[in-house]
Motif scaffolding. Structure first.
Motif, PDB file in Angstrom:
ATOM      1  N   PRO A  83       0.920  -1.370   0.382  1.00  0.00           N
ATOM      2  CA  PRO A  83      -0.347   0.122   0.178  1.00  0.00           C
ATOM      3  C   PRO A  83       1.008   1.505   0.229  1.00  0.00           C
ATOM      4  N   THR A  84       1.995   1.051   0.493  1.00  0.00           N
ATOM      5  CA  THR A  84       3.154   2.371   0.796  1.00  0.00           C
ATOM      6  C   THR A  84       3.480   3.012  -0.512  1.00  0.00           C
ATOM      7  N   GLY A  85       3.473   1.750  -1.775  1.00  0.00           N
ATOM      8  CA  GLY A  85       4.714   2.047  -2.272  1.00  0.00           C
ATOM      9  C   GLY A  85       4.425   3.578  -3.459  1.00  0.00           C
ATOM     10  N   VAL A  86       2.695   4.023  -2.990  1.00  0.00           N
ATOM     11  CA  VAL A  86       2.255   4.878  -4.418  1.00  0.00           C
ATOM     12  C   VAL A  86       2.579   6.241  -3.152  1.00  0.00           C
ATOM     13  N   LEU A  87       2.503   6.054  -1.640  1.00  0.00           N
ATOM     14  CA  LEU A  87       2.198   7.625  -0.786  1.00  0.00           C
ATOM     15  C   LEU A  87       3.217   7.950  -0.381  1.00  0.00           C
ATOM     16  N   THR A  88       3.208   9.208  -0.127  1.00  0.00           N
ATOM     17  CA  THR A  88       4.354  10.393   0.970  1.00  0.00           C
ATOM     18  C   THR A  88       4.500   9.403   2.188  1.00  0.00           C
ATOM     19  N   PRO A  89       5.769  10.555   2.962  1.00  0.00           N
ATOM     20  CA  PRO A  89       5.464   9.629   3.980  1.00  0.00           C
ATOM     21  C   PRO A  89       4.540  10.041   4.637  1.00  0.00           C
ATOM     22  N   ALA A  90       3.952  11.271   4.955  1.00  0.00           N
ATOM     23  CA  ALA A  90       2.651  12.066   5.219  1.00  0.00           C
ATOM     24  C   ALA A  90       1.615  10.821   5.018  1.00  0.00           C
ATOM     25  N   LEU A 115      11.332  10.254   0.883  1.00  0.00           N
ATOM     26  CA  LEU A 115      11.948  10.615   1.540  1.00  0.00           C
ATOM     27  C   LEU A 115      13.209  10.140   1.256  1.00  0.00           C
ATOM     28  N   ASP A 116      12.704   8.662   1.872  1.00  0.00           N
ATOM     29  CA  ASP A 116      14.714   8.135   2.402  1.00  0.00           C
ATOM     30  C   ASP A 116      16.329   7.981   1.349  1.00  0.00           C
ATOM     31  N   GLU A 117      14.950   7.211  -0.045  1.00  0.00           N
ATOM     32  CA  GLU A 117      15.855   7.218  -0.909  1.00  0.00           C
ATOM     33  C   GLU A 117      16.552   8.680  -1.529  1.00  0.00           C
ATOM     34  N   ILE A 118      15.483   9.545  -1.556  1.00  0.00           N
ATOM     35  CA  ILE A 118      15.757  11.105  -1.964  1.00  0.00           C
ATOM     36  C   ILE A 118      17.147  11.337  -0.876  1.00  0.00           C
ATOM     37  N   VAL A 134      13.225  15.068   7.644  1.00  0.00           N
ATOM     38  CA  VAL A 134      12.604  14.776   7.347  1.00  0.00           C
ATOM     39  C   VAL A 134      10.973  15.793   7.964  1.00  0.00           C
ATOM     40  N   GLY A 135      11.496  16.192   9.004  1.00  0.00           N
ATOM     41  CA  GLY A 135      10.180  17.428   8.745  1.00  0.00           C
ATOM     42  C   GLY A 135      10.717  18.986   8.203  1.00  0.00           C
TER      43      GLY A 135
END
Ligand SMILES: Nc1ncnc2c1ncn2[C@@H]1O[C@H](COP(=O)(O)OP(=O)(O)OP(=O)(O)O)[C@@H](O)[C@H]1O
Ligand SMILES: Nc1ncnc2c1ncn2[C@@H]1O[C@H](COP(=O)(O)OP(=O)(O)OP(=O)(O)O)[C@@H](O)[C@H]1O
Ligand SMILES: [Mg+2]
Ligand SMILES: [Mg+2]
Lengths: 546, 364, 304, 350
Positions: free
Chosen positions: A181-188, A482-485, A511-512
C-alpha cells in the motif's frame, strides 16, 4: 538463522485464528507461484508479509480473496473451514483486499466504485444515498476524506488508495489485506495510513500487510512472514527480529541497507534550467518558473508529493512535452540551449546528444511489455549506429549487447528472449536502468527508480546510480521516497505546485523540514499552505494564463 | 515457460480447428440434403487436384496476400484498416491510368510502372484516413469504412463517364495494350518445357506477392522503421518516451498498408482482366482482414491463410459450378473456418495445453 | 448439349438471369433435353467457365450479361467449332451470336402507359447501379413519357454504386417514397432485387409501379401498371432450340424481344385508350416512323 | 424547399435511422461491456431472414419477430462463446458471424422456399397463400381446428397512426410535424426510440448498468467485487442480439415485405460508425443515427443536385452521406475514447 520456521499443523490455541492457511499451492502453467504454504494470522493483529519480487505474496493473498483458485490446500477463517470460490465468498466472510494495482473503474465516481457489487437493490439511487451516508461516517471515524462525487481519474494515487480502503470498510471487512500500500504514498500519507491501520487493529480487525519496506514492518506489524520463491520460509514475532535478519531471510544473502557513497566532486554545470514554465492543454499552469542547475558528478534529488509538476519536468527534459502544452523558458545542456517545442524537441534527438532517462512508469513508458528483453534493450536507441546498418537492425549485435547488460545487471531470469511482461517488476526496472546507465549519458533523468522493487534490487540500482555519478555524470533524481532522496542525493530540491520550494543539503535536512516544504510551507516564511497537491484541487481554483 | 511446445501451438491447434470447421460444414451440407463427401472431393479436386485448380487457387491467394499484408502492417501500428477494399479499387484505377496513358513497350517495364501506379493510388486512398487519425483523432475504422463507399462511387463515376469507350455497354475501361500483358505462370512453365496451369489467371504477380511477404517481414522485424511501428502499436506513451513520432508512424504505416492493398491490382486488373472493370476487388479487401487475423499478423501466416482462402474460394467456386450446391455454401464454410481457427482457437488450445502440461508433469 | 452461364447476379436475380433460366427450363420441359448451367462466382471465373464448357463439348453456349463480352472475344477463336451466344453485348467473332435487346423501345411503351396512368403528371424512374445499361431503360422510358405528356416530369434515382445496389429493397422503398412525396404516381423500377422494395412501397402507398425484365404484374395484382418484359427467356429458348446463328440478333419490339406485359393482373388498369396508344406506338416503332433514341449510342438522352 | 418537403425528408430519415439506431444501441450494450461487435450486420441479416421466413410460413408477424430475435440471439451466443468463454479474438468472431449470416440465410432460404434466397413477399397474395395455407392446415390438424384462428394476424408490421394525428394536423408547424413525421410508423420505430431513454436509464440508473459499464472499463474491478464478469458480458451480448433482432425484423417485416439476400446492405457497419460517432452514449446514438438517416434521406431526395453551372452526378450524391460523415468527424467530433477494456478478453491468469 535463529528463526523457527513454523510450518502449520500446530495445535490451535483457545482463540481461533482469524486466518489459517494449510498447504496452499498454486501453479500458473509451469510456474509454481505458491508451494505448500502454511500461515496463521491471529485476530486483532497486523501481520506483515515480505519477500522478493515474484516470491508469490500477491498470489497468496489473491487466493485468500477468492480472485485465484488454489490448486490444493485449505483455508480457515475464524476457525471455520471455508471454500472460497470467488470474491463474493471472501467478502461475505469479512475479507477485504486492497490490491497492489488498484481495481477501480477510472471514469466512475468514488461513490459508484464503493457500491459496485454491493448495491442494495436493482436501482442505484437508494444505494448511492445510503453509501453517501456511510461514507461520511467512515470518513469521520477513520479520517479518510475523499469527495464522493469525484471521478477516480481525477484523484491522486493516495486518494485512490483511500477509496480502496473505504471499499473494503464499506463491505464491513474484518480482515483487511493490503498489497504494497505504501509504494505510492508520501511519508505523510504513509504515516496517516498506519494510524488508520492501528485504529482498525484497536477495533479488533485483522490486517495483513505486504510491503518491501522493512522500516514499515518494524514500525507497525506484530508478526511477520517471509516468502521466497513460492515458499513460506519463516514466520516470526516482529519484536524478536531485526531488519538485517529479515533482509537476509528474504534474499538469501546479506544485504546492505544503506547507500555507501563518497562525497560528491561537482564539476562544470551540465544542466541549467531558467524560468521554465509549462501550461497544459486545458490551460492549467503546471510548471511556474523552475530554476535548477546540476553539475557534473552530482546527484540532484527532487522531493515532492507526486502531481506537483515532476512528471512534466521530466517529460520536457526528456524531449516529449505533453500534447497540446506550451512550454517557455530556457534549458541548456552542456551549454547548448534545447529546443522546447517543434521539430527540434525530440526524445530521440536528446538521446543522441547524451541524455539518459529512466521514466517514472516503467510499464507504460520505459518498456514495451510485449517486446523481448533484448528488443527493450535497444528501445529508444534503435537508431544507434552500432545496432545496425542503414535502415536495417542488426539483431545479433543487439542481442550480444543485451546479454551483456542482463548479465551485468543480474536480471533474473537471465534470458533475453523473455517478453518484458514476464519479468517481475524489479527485474523490469533493472532492464530499463541497464539500458539507460550503460550508455554513459552526460545527464541522466531518473523518475521513481525503485517503486515496487524489492530490497535486493534497490541496493543494486542505487549502487549503479552512485557509480555513474562518480564517473562524473550529472543526475536528476525524482522520487517520492524521502529515504531514497535523502540517502542518494548530493543536493535536494523540493517541488510543490510547479515551483521549487527550496533547496537543502542532505546532511542538513530533516524529514520534518522537507515534509513542510513538500506540503507547500516554506519554513522560512511560514506561509500557510493546505498541503494538498494541485491535482486534487478543483481546476477552477488555479490561476490561468489566458 | 511455455505451456506447450511451439509446434503444437503453431501447427496442431490450427489443424484441429480446421478439422472441426470442416466437420460442422459437413453437417451443414447434410442439412441441405447434399453429400459432404462429394462436396469435399469436388473442392479438393477442383482447387488442388490439378495444375489447373492450383492456377486459380494461387491466383486468388495472390489477391489475399496483398490485402492480408495491408491489414497486417496497419495492425502492427494498432491501426485497424478496414479500407482495403477501397484502396485496392483505387489501386486498380492507378494501374489502368498508367497502362492506358503511358506507351510502355514491354511488360517488364509496364509491371514496375503499374506497381507504382497501384501503390500510389492505394496509398493515397489510405492517406486521408491516416491524416485524419493522426491529426484530428477521427477514428480510422469509421473513416476507412466511409472511404470504401466513396471509392466505389468515385470508380463508378470514372468508369462510366471517363474511362468507358463510347458505345460500350460495359462500365469498364478499354483493354490495356497487348505489350503490357503480364506473363502467366502457365506461359512460364511452357517456356521451361512443361505444361502447367493452362488458361489459369495466375501470373507473375504471385511472385511479386511472395516477394512482398518477404519485404514486409523485413520491414516489420528487421528494420528500425518496423521496430518503431511495432513499438508504437504496442504502446503510444512508450513510443513518445523513445522519441518515436506518432504522426509519422501513423502516416507511414497507413501509406504502406494502402500501397500494399493497391498493389493487389497488378494481379486482378493487370494480370487477369487486363482492363479495369467495376467491382474488380470483389470483397478481397474484407477477406484480407480475416487473412491477416488468422495469419496472426505474420507474413508467413498471411501467406498460409491466403492459400487457405484461395483454396476455399476456388474449391467453393468449383463446387458451385459443377454441383447443385448453392454457392453460398462456400461463404458458410469460410465463416466456419474463420470462426474455428481465428476466434474459437482457444477451444482447442486449452485442452491441448492441459494435455501437454499433464504429459510434462508425468515426464518430469 | 447446350449450356447456359449466368452472370454474377446469380440465377435468381429477379431480373434477366432469372428470365434466361426460365427460357432454358421451358426448353428442357418441352423437349425433355438436358442442359448445363453455371453461375459465376467471380470475375476470374468467366474464362474458366467458358473454356471448361467448350472443352466438355457443350454447344451452343449461351451467356447472360455484357461482362462476358471481353472474355468471349478472347476465348471464342480458340473453339471455332463451338457456337456461342451472348446477351446484351455485341462480340464480333465468326462463331458468336450477339443478342441485344432494344430496352429503350419497351421502356418507351412503358413510358406512354405511365404518362396516361399518371394523374399528377409526375412519374418516377429508379435504377439499380448507375451504369449505362440502366440509363438505356431510363432514357427510353422518359422518351415515351414525354411523347404522351410533353410537360410532365420524370424523377430519376439510382440506388447506389456498389453491387449492393441490386439487393437493397429497403433503400428502393425509401427512394420510391421520396419520389411519391414529390408527386410521382407511377414508378418504373429497373433495379433487380431492389425493385421488389420499390413495387412494395408503391403498392403500400397506393400508387402504380412498372416492373422490369420478367413479368412482375402478379407481385401486386392490380397495383403494378405493367412490366417492361425483356424476353431473355425467348432468346435462350430460341438459341437452345434452333441453334445459334453467328451475327447480331436484335430482339426489338418487332421481334417481340421487348414489350409491355398485359395480363389478368393488370387488365383493369389498362384503359382502352392506353391500349390504343401503346398499339399505335408499337406499330410506329415497328414501321420506323418513330425511332426511340438509344442512350448507348452517344451516352446522352434527348429528353430530360 | 418548403415545409412539406422538410417534413417528408424528416419522415424518411426516421424510417432510415431506425434500423441504424437499434443496431447502434446493440453495439452500445456490447461494447460498453467490453465486447467489440463488428457482427452487427450479420445479426441483423440473420434476424431479417428468420423474421421474414417465419412470417411467411405462419402469416403472423409476431411469430416472425420472435424468430428474428431468436436468430440474432443464436449468433450472439456464438459471439459470446467465442469471445467470452474461449477468450477468442472479438474482431475475428465478428467477421465470421457476418460471413456466416450472409451464407446461411441464402442457403436456408433456398432450401425452404427455392426462390434463390428470397422469401416470398409478405403482402397478402398468391405467393404468400401458398406458404401459409399448408402451415395453417397442419396446425389445425395437429392442435385442433380452432387454433388456426390464433394466426389471423398480419404477416407484416403495419403503420400506426398515433392518436389525434389527423385532428392536430391543422395546428401550425407542430401539427404537421406530429402527423407526418412522428405518427404513422411501424411499432418497431417507437420501440427503437423508446430504447434510447430506456438504455440511458438502464445504463446510468440501475445496478445492472453500473456493473455493465464497469465491466467494460475494468473487468477486474467487477471480478474483485464478487460479480461474474462472464455473466455480465453474456447478458450484454444477449441484449445486443435482441436489439439487432429488432433491427432485422424491422428491415424485413416493417420497412419491406420479405427478405432479399444481403438486404442489410452495410447498415451494420454504418451503425458501428454511428456508435463511435456517438462516443458510446445512448443520446449520442440517437443523434448520430439521425444524422446518417437524414443525410441519406436528403441524398435520396436530391439525386442530382443542380447547382446551376454544374449538376452534381448521382454517384456523388450517393456517396454524400459518407463524405459528410468524414468531414463532420474530422471537424467536430474529437477523439472518441472507447471503453477501456474493449476488445480485450478478460484473462485472470496470464
Ligand atoms: N497472472 C499470472 N499468470 C501467470 N503467472 C503468474 C501470475 N501472477 C503471478 N504469477 C507467477 O507467480 C509468481 C508469484 O507472483 P506474485 O505476483 O504473487 O509475486 P509477488 O511476491 O507479489 O511479487 P511482487 O513483490 O513483485 O509483487 C510469479 O513469479 C509468477 O511466476
Ligand atoms: N506469463 C508468465 N509466465 C511466466 N512468468 C510470469 C508470467 N507473467 C508474469 N510472470 C512472473 O510474474 C512475476 C511478477 O510479475 P508481476 O507482473 O506480478 O510483477 P508486478 O507484481 O507487477 O511487479 P511490481 O511488484 O514491481 O509491480 C515475475 O517473476 C514474472 O517472472
Ligand atoms: Mg507484483
Ligand atoms: Mg505483488
Amino acid at each position: 538463522m535463529a528463526v523457527v520456521a513454523q510450518n502449520g499443523g500446530r495445535p490451535s490455541p483457545a482463540a481461533p485464528a482469524a486466518i489459517e492457511l494449510r498447504g496452499i499451492s498454486k501453479a500458473f502453467g509451469s510456474v509454481q507461484a505458491n508451494r505448500d504454504i502454511h500461515l496463521r494470522v491471529e485476530r486483532g493483529t497486523i501481520h506483515g508479509i515480505i519477500g522478493e519480487n515474484g516470491a508469490g505474496k500477491s498470489t497468496l493473498m489473491s487466493i485468500l480473496y477468492g480472485f485465484y483458485k488454489p490448486d490444493s490446500g485449505e483455508i480457515l477463517v475464524n476457525g471455520q473451514p471455508l471454500t472460497i470460490t470467488d470474491s463474493q465468498t471472501a467478502i461475505r466472510a469479512g475479507i477485504g483486499m486492497v490490491f497492489q494495482h488498484f481495481k477501480l473503474v477510472q471514469n466512475f465516481t468514488v461513490l459508484e466504485n464503493i457500491i459496485l457489487g454491493v448495491e442494495d437493490g436493482r436501482l442505484l439511487r437508494p444505494s448511492l444515498s445510503k453509501a453517501r451516508g456511510v461514507l461520511r461516517r467512515l470518513a469521520q471515524e477513520y479520517e479518510l476524506n475523499v469527495d464522493p462525487d469525484e471521478t477516480i481519474e481525477e484523484l491522486s494515487v493516495g486518494h485512490q488508495q483511500r477509496v480502496e480502503i473505504l471499499k473494503a470498510l464499506y463491505r464491513q471487512a474484518d480482515i483487511l489485506i493490503l498489497d504494497e500500500p505504501t509504494g505510492v504514498l508520501t511519508p505523510a500519507e504513509a504515516d496517516h495510513l498506519f494510524r488508520i491501520l492501528e485504529g482498525l487493529r484497536a477495533e479488533g480487525k485483522t490486517i495483513i500487510l505486504i510491503t518491501h519496506k522493512l522500516r514499515e514492518i518494524m514500525e507497525i506489524t506484530d508478526t511477520v512472514s517471509v516468502m521466497r520463491r513460492g515458499e513460506m520460509v519463516a514466520s516470526v514475532k516482529t519484536a524478536e527480529t531485526s531488519p538485517e535478519q529479515l533482509a537476509e531471510l528474504m534474499v538469501g544473502r546479506k544485504v546492505l541497507l544503506n547507500v555507501q557513497k563518497a562525497p560528491a566532486q561537482p564539476g562544470k554545470p551540465i544542466l541549467e534550467i531558467r524560468n521554465l514554465r509549462m501550461v497544459d492543454d486545458s490551460g492549467v499552469e503546471r510548471l511556474r518558473g523552475i530554476d535548477l542547475d546540476i553539475r557534473a558528478g552530482e546527484i540532484l534529488g527532487i522531493a515532492g508529493v507526486s502531481g506537483n509538476g515532476q512528471t512534466q519536468l521530466l517529460e520536457i527534459l526528456g524531449g516529449y512535452p505533453e500534447k497540446g502544452s506550451t512550454v517557455s523558458g530556457e534549458v541548456r545542456v552542456n551549454g547548448t540551449p534545447l529546443a522546447l517545442s517543434g521539430a527540434g524537441c525530440n526524445a530521440a534527438e536528446r538521446r543522441r546528444n547524451g541524455l539518459g532517462h529512466i521514466p517514472e512508469d516503467r510499464q507504460a513508458e520505459g518498456l514495451i511489455m510485449d517486446f523481448a528483453a533484448w528488443e527493450n534493450v535497444a528501445f529508444g536507441y534503435h537508431d544507434a549506429p552500432e545496432y545496425g546498418r542503414g535502415p536495417l537492425m542488426d539483431r545479433d549485435a543487439i542481442r550480444r549487447d543485451a546479454e551483456g547488460k542482463i548479465r551485468r545487471f543480474d536480471v533474473r531470469p537471465p534470458t533475453c528472449d523473455l517478453a518484458a511482461r514476464n519479468f517481475s517488476g524489479g527485474n523490469q526496472q533493472k532492464i530499463v536502468v541497464a539500458r539507460e546507465i550503460e550508455r554513459n549519458p552526460d545527464l541522466l533523468l531518473i523518475g521513481q527508480p525503485t517503486r515496487g522493487v524489492d530490497i535486493g534490487a534497490i541496493e543494486f540500482i542505487h549502487k549503479r546510480i552512485v557509480e555513474l555519478r562518480d564517473a562524473g555524470k550529472a543526475i536528476l533524481l525524482v522520487s517520492v521516497e524521502l529515504d531514497e532522496i535523502m540517502s542518494l542525493s548530493d543536493r535536494i530540491a523540493v517541488m510543490f505546485d510547479g515551483r521549487i520550494m527550496g533547496e537543502r543539503l542532505p546532511q542538513n535536512a530533516t524529514v520534518g523540514d522537507l515534509g513542510l516544504l513538500m506540503a507547500g510551507v516554506d519554513p522560512a516564511t511560514a506561509a500557510p499552505g493546505d498541503g494538498i497537491p494541485p491535482s486534487q484541487k478543483h481546476l477552477e481554483d488555479l490561476p490561468r494564463d489566458h | 515457460m511455455d505451456k506447450m511446445p511451439k509446434w503444437a501451438d503453431v501447427i496442431l491447434t490450427p489443424l484441429i480447428s480446421l478439422v472441426l470447421a470442416m466437420a460442422i460444414s459437413a453437417l451443414v451440407i447434410l442439412a441441405i440434403g447434399e453429400s459432404p463427401m462429394v462436396a469435399l472431393t469436388t473442392m479438393i479436386d477442383g482447387a488442388l487436384g490439378s495444375s489447373y485448380g492450383w492456377g486459380f487457387t494461387l491466383y486468388y491467394a495472390t489477391n489475399f496476400i496483398f490485402t492480408g499484408l495491408a491489414v497486417m502492417v496497419a495492425y502492427h501500428a494498432s491501426l485497424f484498416n478496414i479500407g482495403g477494399e477501397g484502396q485496392a479499387a483505387m489501386g486498380g484505377l492507378g494501374v489502368a491510368l498508367v497502362l492506358l496513358s503511358l506507351p510502355l513497350p514491354h511488360w517488364a517495364l509496364a509491371l514496375p510502372a503499374a506497381m507504382i501506379g497501384a501503390a500510389l493510388f492505394g496509398a493515397a486512398w489510405a492517406l486521408i484516413p491516416a491524416w485524419l487519425q493522426a491529426r484530428r483523432g477521427s477514428h480510422i475504422v469509421i473513416t476507412t469504412i466511409m472511404f470504401n463507399f466513396i471509392a466505389a462511387a468515385a470508380l463508378n463515376y470514372i468508369l462510366v463517364n471517363l474511362l468507358r469507350p463510347t458505345g460500350s455497354m460495359d462500365p469498364a475501361s478499354a483493354r490495356f495494350p497487348d505489350a503490357t500483358h503480364l506473363p502467366k505462370l502457365s506461359d512460364m512453365a511452357l517456356a521451361l518445357g512443361f505444361e502447367w496451369g493452362k488458361n489459369t489467371p495466375v501470373n507473375i504477380s504471385f511472385f511479386v506477392a511472395v516477394a512482398a511477404c518477404v519485404l514486409v517481414w523485413l520491414l516489420i522485424w528487421r528494420t528500425r522503421l518496423g521496430f518503431e511501428i511495432r513499438a508504437f502499436g504496442k504502446s503510444e506513451p512508450a513510443a513518445l518516451y523513445a522519441g518515436i513520432n506518432p504522426v509519422r508512424i501513423t502516416m507511414i504505416a497507413m501509406l504502406v498498408s494502402g500501397g500494399l492493398a493497391g498493389m493487389m491490382a497488378i494481379n486482378n486488373v493487370m494480370g487477369e482482366a487486363e482492363r479495369l472493370v467495376l467491382n474488380a476487388v470483389e470483397g478481397a479487401g474484407f477477406i484480407g482482414i480475416a487473412v491477416a487475423l488468422m495469419g496472426r499478423n505474420h507474413p508467413l501466416g498471411v501467406f498460409l491463410a491466403a492459400l487457405l482462402f484461395g483454396f476455399l474460394y476456388q474449391g467453393g467456386g468449383e463446387l458451385a459450378l459443377w454441383t447443385t450446391i448453392p454457392r453460398e455454401l462456400i461463404i458458410v464454410i469460410q465463416a466456419l473456418v474463420i470462426l474455428f481457427t481465428g476466434a474459437l482457437d482457444n477451444m482447442v488450445r486449452m485442452p491441448l495445453e492441459r494435455m501437454f502440461l499433464a504429459m510434462r508433469k508425468r515426464g518430469a | 448439349e447446350p449450356a447456359l452461364i449466368f452472370d454474377l447476379g446469380g440465377k435468381f436475380d429477379k431480373s434477366f438471369n432469372e428470365a434466361a433460366y426460365m427460357g432454358a427450363q421451358r426448353w428442357a420441359d418441352e423437349t425433355g433435353g438436358t442442359y448445363k448451367e453455371l453461375e459465376m462466382q467471380s470475375e476470374a471465373q468467366r474464362e474458366q467457365a467458358l473454356r471448361r464448357l467448350a472443352e466438355t463439348g457443350a454447344n451452343p453456349i449461351v451467356m447472360t450479361g455484357f461482362a462476358f463480352g471481353d472474355v468471349l472475344n478472347q476465348v471464342a477463336p480458340d473453339y471455332p467449332d463451338t457456337k456461342f451466344a451472348i446477351i446484351d453485348m455485341v462480340v464480333e467473332q465468326p462463331n458468336v451470336q450477339s443478342i441485344v435487346f432494344t430496352e429503350e423501345q419497351g421502356s418507351y411503351l412503358a413510358g406512354i402507359m405511365a404518362a396516361m396512368a399518371s394523374k399528377s403528371g409526375t412519374v418516377g424512374f429508379i435504377g439499380g447501379m448507375d451504369i449505362p445499361l440502366i440509363h438505356k431503360f431510363e432514357c427510353g422510358f422518359a422518351q415515351g413519357f414525354k411523347a404522351a405528356k410533353p410537360d410532365g416530369k420524370v424523377l430519376v434515382n439510382y440506388t447506389g454504386t456498389t453491387p449492393a445496389a441490386w439487393n437493397d429493397p429497403v433503400k428502393g422503398g425509401e427512394l420510391a417514397k421520396a419520389q411519391i412525396s414529390q408527386g410521382a404516381d407511377v414508378i418504373y423500377a429497373a433495379a433487380g432485387g431492389t425493385g421488389i422494395g420499390i413495387l412494395q412501397a408503391a403498392a403500400d402507398e397506393g400508387i402504380l409501379s412498372v416492373g422490369v425484365d420478367s413479368n412482375q404484374n402478379h407481385l401486386h395484382p392490380g397495383k403494378v401498371l405493367t412490366s417492361m418484359v425483356k424476353r431473355v427467356d425467348n432468346a435462350v429458348y430460341d438459341a437452345f432450340k434452333n441453334g445459334v446463328e453467328p451475327g447480331v440478333k436484335v430482339m426489338d419490339l418487332k421481334a417481340e424481344g421487348v414489350d409491355v406485359a398485359i395480363d389478368d393482373n393488370n387488365k383493369a388498369l389498362v384503359t382502352p385508350e392506353m391500349q390504343a396508344a401503346v398499339d399505335e406506338a408499337r406499330a410506329k416503332i415497328a414501321s420506323g416512323e418513330v425511332t426511340v433514341h438509344d442512350y448507348m449510342t452517344d451516352n446522352t438522352c434527348p429528353v430530360q | 424547399m418548403d415545409l412539406n418537403t422538410v417534413l417528408q425528408i424528416l419522415d424518411s430519415a426516421v424510417r432510415l435511422m431506425t434500423p441504424l439506431l437499434l443496431a447502434c444501441l446493440a453495439g452500445l450494450y456490447s461494447e460498453r461491456a467490453g465486447v467489440f461487435d463488428i457482427g452487427l450486420e450479420g445479426k441483423m441479416l440473420m434476424s431479417a431472414f428468420s423474421a421474414a421466413t417465419v412470417a411467411a410460413l405462419t402469416g403472423n408477424v409476431w411469430l416472425g419477430l420472435c424468430a428474428g430475435l431468436s436468430g440474432a440471439l443464436l449468433l450472439s451466443a456464438i459471439h459470446g462463446i467465442a469471445s467470452i468463454t474461449f477468450r477468442g479474438n472479438q474482431l475475428i468472431s465478428g467477421v465470421a458471424i457476418n460471413f456466416l449470416a450472409s451464407g446461411l440465410t441464402v442457403l436456408l432460404g433456398q432450401k425452404i422456399f427455392g426462390l434463390g434466397g428470397r422469401t416470398p413477399s409478405l403482402t397478402p397474395g398468391a405467393e404468400l397463400e401458398a406458404q401459409v395455407t399448408p402451415f395453417r392446415a397442419w396446425l389445425s390438424g395437429t392442435a385442433g381446428p380452432d387454433t388456426a384462428g390464433w394466426l389471423t394476424g398480419t404477416p407484416r408490421f403495419g403503420e400506426i397512426a398515433l392518436p389525434f394525428a389527423e385532428s392536430l394536423r391543422g395546428v401550425p408547424l407542430i401539427g404537421p410535424l406530429y402527423a407526418e413525421v412522428i405518427s404513422g410508423h411501424s411499432i418497431l420505430v417507437y420501440v427503437a426510440f423508446l430504447m434510447v431513454p430506456l438504455t440511458w436509464w438502464v445504463l446510468y440508473r440501475t445496478r445492472f448498468g453500473l456493473r455493465l459499464r464497469a465491466v467494460g472499463e475494468n473487468p477486474a474491478s467487477v471480478d474483485t467485487a464478487g460479480v461474474s464478469v462472464t455473466r455480465l458480458r453474456f447478458a450484454a451480448v444477449a441484449i445486443a442480439g435482441l436489439l439487432c433482432g429488432l433491427a432485422g425484423a424491422y428491415l424485413a417485416t416493417g420497412l419491406s415485405a420479405g427478405f432479399v439476400k444481403e438486404m442489410t446492405a452495410g447498415r451494420g457497419f454504418i451503425a458501428l460508425a454511428a456508435l463511435i460517432f456517438a462516443k458510446w452514449r445512448p443520446w449520442g446514438a440517437l443523434g448520430a443515427t439521425f444524422l446518417f438517416g437524414l443525410l441519406e434521406a436528403i441524398a435520396n431526395r436530391y439525386p442530382n443536385l443542380d447547382l446551376g453551372i454544374v449538376t452534381v452526378p448521382s454517384m456523388f450524391m450517393n456517396a454524400l452521406p459518407y463524405i459528410l460523415t468524414v468531414i463532420i468527424l474530422a471537424g467536430f467530433v474529437g477523439r472518441a475514447i472507447p471503453p477501456r477494456a474493449g476488445g480485450e478478453p478478460y484473462v485472470k491468469e496470464r
